[in-house]
Design a protein around this motif. Structure first.
Motif, PDB file in Angstrom:
ATOM      1  N   ALA A  20      -6.133  21.329 -20.635  1.00 54.33           N
ATOM      2  CA  ALA A  20      -7.023  20.602 -21.545  1.00 54.33           C
ATOM      3  C   ALA A  20      -7.205  19.162 -21.071  1.00 54.33           C
ATOM      4  N   ARG A  24     -10.224  21.586 -17.930  1.00 49.70           N
ATOM      5  CA  ARG A  24     -10.435  22.999 -17.597  1.00 49.70           C
ATOM      6  C   ARG A  24     -10.429  23.899 -18.823  1.00 49.70           C
ATOM      7  N   LEU A  25      -9.886  23.432 -19.927  1.00 51.48           N
ATOM      8  CA  LEU A  25      -9.874  24.186 -21.184  1.00 51.48           C
ATOM      9  C   LEU A  25     -10.270  23.263 -22.324  1.00 51.48           C
ATOM     10  N   LYS A  26     -11.074  23.779 -23.220  1.00 51.63           N
ATOM     11  CA  LYS A  26     -11.369  23.041 -24.449  1.00 51.63           C
ATOM     12  C   LYS A  26     -10.263  23.347 -25.450  1.00 51.63           C
ATOM     13  N   GLN A  27      -9.875  22.357 -26.227  1.00 49.94           N
ATOM     14  CA  GLN A  27      -8.809  22.563 -27.199  1.00 49.94           C
ATOM     15  C   GLN A  27      -9.217  23.510 -28.312  1.00 49.94           C
ATOM     16  N   SER A  28     -10.496  23.789 -28.434  1.00 48.77           N
ATOM     17  CA  SER A  28     -10.952  24.735 -29.454  1.00 48.77           C
ATOM     18  C   SER A  28     -11.222  26.122 -28.865  1.00 48.77           C
ATOM     19  N   SER A  29     -10.891  26.334 -27.589  1.00 46.43           N
ATOM     20  CA  SER A  29     -11.139  27.637 -26.963  1.00 46.43           C
ATOM     21  C   SER A  29     -10.069  28.643 -27.373  1.00 46.43           C
ATOM     22  N   TYR A  30     -10.449  29.921 -27.317  1.00 47.93           N
ATOM     23  CA  TYR A  30      -9.477  30.973 -27.611  1.00 47.93           C
ATOM     24  C   TYR A  30      -8.298  30.921 -26.644  1.00 47.93           C
ATOM     25  N   ALA A  31      -8.577  30.639 -25.377  1.00 51.04           N
ATOM     26  CA  ALA A  31      -7.505  30.606 -24.377  1.00 51.04           C
ATOM     27  C   ALA A  31      -6.470  29.542 -24.721  1.00 51.04           C
ATOM     28  N   TYR A  32      -6.928  28.359 -25.090  1.00 55.80           N
ATOM     29  CA  TYR A  32      -6.015  27.268 -25.440  1.00 55.80           C
ATOM     30  C   TYR A  32      -5.228  27.617 -26.701  1.00 55.80           C
ATOM     31  N   LYS A  73     -11.856  30.192 -36.023  1.00 56.75           N
ATOM     32  CA  LYS A  73     -12.833  30.374 -34.945  1.00 56.75           C
ATOM     33  C   LYS A  73     -13.417  31.789 -34.987  1.00 56.75           C
TER      34      LYS A  73
END
Length: 83
Positions: A20, A24-32, A73
């Motif tokens: 994050a 490379r990752l958004k803090q609101s992404s499923y992956a994060y 989400k």
């Protein structure tokens, strides 16, 4: 095995955080959110086994907030994230 679970949980949380910070990752992404939920849940379990109350509070809340954010989400509601 106890130590392996602690290290794996910590690595998951730290990897998501570094990704994050690196953009490379958004803090609101499923992956994060999922990475944080899994890592903090694992650490919560080890804290319960060791009766580490402060760590139970920290990681337990972290896991619950991550899971709550995943549910929000998934239902189309906004997930607050740092910009």
């Amino acid at each position: 095995m106890y130590d392996v679970v602690q290290i794996a949980g910590s690595v998951l949380i730290l990897a998501a955080f570094v990704a994050a910070l690196g953009g490379r990752l958004k803090q609101s992404s499923y992956a994060y959110l999922a990475t944080n939920a899994i890592g903090s849940a694992a650490l919560t379990v080890t804290a319960v086994i060791g009766r580490e109350w402060g760590f139970i509070l920290l990681e337990g809340v972290w896991a619950l907030v991550s899971i709550y954010s995943i549910v929000r989400k998934a239902t189309g509601q906004s997930v607050a994230a740092a910009h």
